[in-house]
Design a protein around this motif. Structure first.
Motif, PDB file in Angstrom:
ATOM      1  N   MET A 119     -12.100  -2.812  42.513  1.00  0.00           N
ATOM      2  CA  MET A 119     -10.726  -2.561  42.815  1.00  0.00           C
ATOM      3  C   MET A 119     -10.376  -1.098  42.495  1.00  0.00           C
ATOM      4  N   PHE A 120     -10.492  -0.682  41.236  1.00  0.00           N
ATOM      5  CA  PHE A 120     -10.231   0.702  40.861  1.00  0.00           C
ATOM      6  C   PHE A 120     -11.557   1.412  40.631  1.00  0.00           C
ATOM      7  N   HIS A 121     -11.612   2.655  41.014  1.00  0.00           N
ATOM      8  CA  HIS A 121     -12.805   3.469  40.807  1.00  0.00           C
ATOM      9  C   HIS A 121     -12.999   3.708  39.306  1.00  0.00           C
ATOM     10  N   PRO A 122     -14.240   3.766  38.842  1.00  0.00           N
ATOM     11  CA  PRO A 122     -14.489   4.010  37.421  1.00  0.00           C
ATOM     12  C   PRO A 122     -13.818   5.287  36.884  1.00  0.00           C
ATOM     13  N   PHE A 123     -13.685   6.325  37.711  1.00  0.00           N
ATOM     14  CA  PHE A 123     -13.026   7.544  37.243  1.00  0.00           C
ATOM     15  C   PHE A 123     -11.552   7.296  36.937  1.00  0.00           C
ATOM     16  N   HIS A 124     -10.914   6.438  37.730  1.00  0.00           N
ATOM     17  CA  HIS A 124      -9.527   6.091  37.450  1.00  0.00           C
ATOM     18  C   HIS A 124      -9.417   5.332  36.128  1.00  0.00           C
ATOM     19  N   LYS A 125     -10.329   4.402  35.924  1.00  0.00           N
ATOM     20  CA  LYS A 125     -10.331   3.645  34.673  1.00  0.00           C
ATOM     21  C   LYS A 125     -10.575   4.579  33.489  1.00  0.00           C
ATOM     22  N   SER A 126     -11.492   5.503  33.664  1.00  0.00           N
ATOM     23  CA  SER A 126     -11.785   6.470  32.617  1.00  0.00           C
ATOM     24  C   SER A 126     -10.557   7.322  32.298  1.00  0.00           C
ATOM     25  N   PHE A 127      -9.865   7.749  33.342  1.00  0.00           N
ATOM     26  CA  PHE A 127      -8.667   8.569  33.181  1.00  0.00           C
ATOM     27  C   PHE A 127      -7.601   7.827  32.378  1.00  0.00           C
ATOM     28  N   VAL A 128      -7.388   6.566  32.694  1.00  0.00           N
ATOM     29  CA  VAL A 128      -6.411   5.752  31.979  1.00  0.00           C
ATOM     30  C   VAL A 128      -6.814   5.626  30.507  1.00  0.00           C
ATOM     31  N   CYS A 129      -8.073   5.354  30.257  1.00  0.00           N
ATOM     32  CA  CYS A 129      -8.550   5.203  28.881  1.00  0.00           C
ATOM     33  C   CYS A 129      -8.464   6.519  28.112  1.00  0.00           C
ATOM     34  N   PHE A 189      -6.481   7.232  24.691  1.00  0.00           N
ATOM     35  CA  PHE A 189      -7.046   7.971  23.554  1.00  0.00           C
ATOM     36  C   PHE A 189      -6.083   9.067  23.093  1.00  0.00           C
ATOM     37  N   ARG A 190      -5.603   9.871  24.043  1.00  0.00           N
ATOM     38  CA  ARG A 190      -4.688  10.979  23.708  1.00  0.00           C
ATOM     39  C   ARG A 190      -3.410  10.458  23.049  1.00  0.00           C
ATOM     40  N   ALA A 242      -2.976   7.604  21.490  1.00  0.00           N
ATOM     41  CA  ALA A 242      -3.305   7.048  20.173  1.00  0.00           C
ATOM     42  C   ALA A 242      -3.406   8.162  19.132  1.00  0.00           C
ATOM     43  N   LYS A 243      -3.981   9.302  19.526  1.00  0.00           N
ATOM     44  CA  LYS A 243      -4.060  10.440  18.603  1.00  0.00           C
ATOM     45  C   LYS A 243      -2.671  10.989  18.296  1.00  0.00           C
ATOM     46  N   ILE A 244      -1.868  11.169  19.332  1.00  0.00           N
ATOM     47  CA  ILE A 244      -0.519  11.710  19.154  1.00  0.00           C
ATOM     48  C   ILE A 244       0.315  10.804  18.264  1.00  0.00           C
ATOM     49  N   LEU A 245       0.182   9.499  18.457  1.00  0.00           N
ATOM     50  CA  LEU A 245       0.952   8.527  17.687  1.00  0.00           C
ATOM     51  C   LEU A 245       0.336   8.229  16.324  1.00  0.00           C
ATOM     52  N   LYS A 246      -0.773   8.930  16.018  1.00  0.00           N
ATOM     53  CA  LYS A 246      -1.462   8.771  14.735  1.00  0.00           C
ATOM     54  C   LYS A 246      -1.841   7.312  14.457  1.00  0.00           C
ATOM     55  N   LYS A 247      -2.392   6.690  15.484  1.00  0.00           N
ATOM     56  CA  LYS A 247      -2.882   5.323  15.355  1.00  0.00           C
ATOM     57  C   LYS A 247      -4.136   5.323  14.487  1.00  0.00           C
ATOM     58  N   PRO A 248      -4.560   4.162  14.018  1.00  0.00           N
ATOM     59  CA  PRO A 248      -5.787   4.088  13.217  1.00  0.00           C
ATOM     60  C   PRO A 248      -6.984   4.648  13.994  1.00  0.00           C
ATOM     61  N   LEU A 249      -7.897   5.250  13.264  1.00  0.00           N
ATOM     62  CA  LEU A 249      -9.060   5.886  13.879  1.00  0.00           C
ATOM     63  C   LEU A 249      -9.862   4.895  14.721  1.00  0.00           C
ATOM     64  N   GLU A 250      -9.936   3.665  14.313  1.00  0.00           N
ATOM     65  CA  GLU A 250     -10.690   2.666  15.084  1.00  0.00           C
ATOM     66  C   GLU A 250     -10.080   2.467  16.472  1.00  0.00           C
ATOM     67  N   GLU A 251      -8.760   2.504  16.560  1.00  0.00           N
ATOM     68  CA  GLU A 251      -8.109   2.376  17.860  1.00  0.00           C
ATOM     69  C   GLU A 251      -8.377   3.604  18.725  1.00  0.00           C
ATOM     70  N   ILE A 252      -8.307   4.766  18.112  1.00  0.00           N
ATOM     71  CA  ILE A 252      -8.591   6.012  18.824  1.00  0.00           C
ATOM     72  C   ILE A 252     -10.022   5.984  19.362  1.00  0.00           C
ATOM     73  N   SER A 263     -11.849   3.404  19.987  1.00  0.00           N
ATOM     74  CA  SER A 263     -11.979   2.382  21.014  1.00  0.00           C
ATOM     75  C   SER A 263     -11.589   2.921  22.384  1.00  0.00           C
ATOM     76  N   TRP A 264     -10.479   3.651  22.458  1.00  0.00           N
ATOM     77  CA  TRP A 264     -10.060   4.238  23.734  1.00  0.00           C
ATOM     78  C   TRP A 264     -11.092   5.229  24.252  1.00  0.00           C
ATOM     79  N   LEU A 265     -11.629   6.053  23.356  1.00  0.00           N
ATOM     80  CA  LEU A 265     -12.618   7.047  23.784  1.00  0.00           C
ATOM     81  C   LEU A 265     -13.910   6.377  24.253  1.00  0.00           C
TER      82      LEU A 265
END
Length: 98
Positions: free
Chosen positions: A1-11, A15-16, A18-28, A30-32
């Protein structure tokens, strides 16, 4: 359905944010990891992973990770590191080396 690059872009933006919101490192992390999964050839994701390893003070892992990158994709990785053809400014990583 969606191209892997689109999925990567969303993830990557997850990540960005999660970093800005100072989420836990494990969540950051996970997104990366998800962004990298969908676009494993994106060297910027490798640099961001190295940054995380530095933040976790995993120096041995940093050395091993970089050594593997230099074996597997030296030219492309170094080009990204020195901001050749990337839109993401990568000099932030040098602070960790010093």
């Amino acid at each position: 359905m969606f191209h892997p690059f689109h999925k990567s872009f969303v993830c990557f933006h997850g990540f960005r944010l999660a970093k800005i919101l100072k989420k836990p490192l494990e969540e950051i992390k996970s997104w990366l990891k998800k962004a990298h999964f969908y676009n494993p050839n994106n060297n910027t994701f490798h640099l961001l992973w190295i940054e995380i390893l530095f933040k976790e003070k995993q120096i041995k892992e940093v050395n091993e990770y970089i050594a593997n990158l230099l074996i597997q994709r030296k030219s492309a990785f170094l080009e990204t590191l020195f901001c050749g053809n990337t839109r993401y400014y990568c000099d932030f990583i040098f602070d960790y080396f010093f």
